[in-house]
Write a protein that holds these residues in place. Sequence first.
Motif, PDB file in Angstrom:
ATOM      1  N   THR A   5       4.087  16.940 -11.790  1.00 13.64           N
ATOM      2  CA  THR A   5       5.207  16.470 -11.210  1.00 13.64           C
ATOM      3  C   THR A   5       6.473  16.410 -11.982  1.00 13.64           C
ATOM      4  OG1 THR A   5       3.567  14.779 -10.299  1.00 13.64           O
ATOM      5  CG2 THR A   5       5.784  14.072 -10.050  1.00 13.64           C
ATOM      6  N   ASN A   6       6.504  16.208 -13.325  1.00 13.12           N
ATOM      7  CA  ASN A   6       7.319  16.414 -14.330  1.00 13.12           C
ATOM      8  C   ASN A   6       8.268  17.725 -14.302  1.00 13.12           C
ATOM      9  OD1 ASN A   6       7.178  13.614 -15.159  1.00 13.12           O
ATOM     10  ND2 ASN A   6       6.045  14.254 -17.047  1.00 13.12           N
ATOM     11  N   ILE A   7       7.365  18.668 -14.291  1.00 12.59           N
ATOM     12  CA  ILE A   7       7.745  20.200 -14.156  1.00 12.59           C
ATOM     13  C   ILE A   7       8.599  20.566 -12.830  1.00 12.59           C
ATOM     14  CG2 ILE A   7       7.290  22.390 -14.146  1.00 12.59           C
ATOM     15  CD1 ILE A   7       5.044  21.841 -16.317  1.00 12.59           C
ATOM     16  N   ALA A   8       8.124  19.956 -11.888  1.00 14.63           N
ATOM     17  CA  ALA A   8       8.609  20.203 -10.625  1.00 14.63           C
ATOM     18  C   ALA A   8       9.934  19.390 -10.483  1.00 14.63           C
ATOM     19  CB  ALA A   8       7.614  19.597  -9.399  1.00 14.63           C
ATOM     20  N   ALA A  10      11.862  18.355 -12.715  1.00 14.89           N
ATOM     21  CA  ALA A  10      12.905  19.141 -13.802  1.00 14.89           C
ATOM     22  C   ALA A  10      13.603  20.430 -13.385  1.00 14.89           C
ATOM     23  CB  ALA A  10      12.246  19.381 -15.243  1.00 14.89           C
ATOM     24  N   THR A  11      12.438  20.949 -12.571  1.00  9.81           N
ATOM     25  CA  THR A  11      13.084  22.420 -12.063  1.00  9.81           C
ATOM     26  C   THR A  11      14.027  21.907 -10.777  1.00  9.81           C
ATOM     27  OG1 THR A  11      11.107  23.277 -12.620  1.00  9.81           O
ATOM     28  CG2 THR A  11      12.278  24.197 -10.743  1.00  9.81           C
ATOM     29  N   ALA A  12      13.705  20.894 -10.082  1.00  9.98           N
ATOM     30  CA  ALA A  12      14.547  20.505  -8.827  1.00  9.98           C
ATOM     31  C   ALA A  12      15.993  20.028  -9.566  1.00  9.98           C
ATOM     32  CB  ALA A  12      14.079  19.367  -7.988  1.00  9.98           C
ATOM     33  N   THR A  14      17.486  20.804 -12.370  1.00  8.68           N
ATOM     34  CA  THR A  14      18.080  21.908 -12.874  1.00  8.68           C
ATOM     35  C   THR A  14      18.685  22.682 -11.879  1.00  8.68           C
ATOM     36  OG1 THR A  14      16.613  22.118 -14.870  1.00  8.68           O
ATOM     37  CG2 THR A  14      17.875  24.020 -14.324  1.00  8.68           C
ATOM     38  N   GLY A  15      18.024  23.003 -10.703  1.00 10.53           N
ATOM     39  CA  GLY A  15      18.495  23.795  -9.477  1.00 10.53           C
ATOM     40  C   GLY A  15      19.913  22.906  -8.795  1.00 10.53           C
TER      41      GLY A  15
END
Length: 88
Positions: A5-8, A10-12, A14-15
Amino acid sequence: MNKATNIALATAVTGLIALAGTAATTATAVAAEAKEKCYGVAKAGKNDCATKTSSCAGTSKVDGQKDAFIMVPKGLCDRLAGGSTESK
């Protein structure tokens, strides 16, 4: 929250930041392209750059000096009284 969840998240984020930066850069480029020099409409001392008779911005001597210009949105100059896209 778990690691996935944290990675998802962070990716969102950043995008979204990258998308906002791209939009700002594009808007700036479009705004810069949509300007033109308009001669004969600058007030005394308010011209944007050197003229045939003066060496730098802000040195026009009279209102409407024919060789002094200001930058205006493209297409506006032709609608201004005394405005011309060519120096006289």
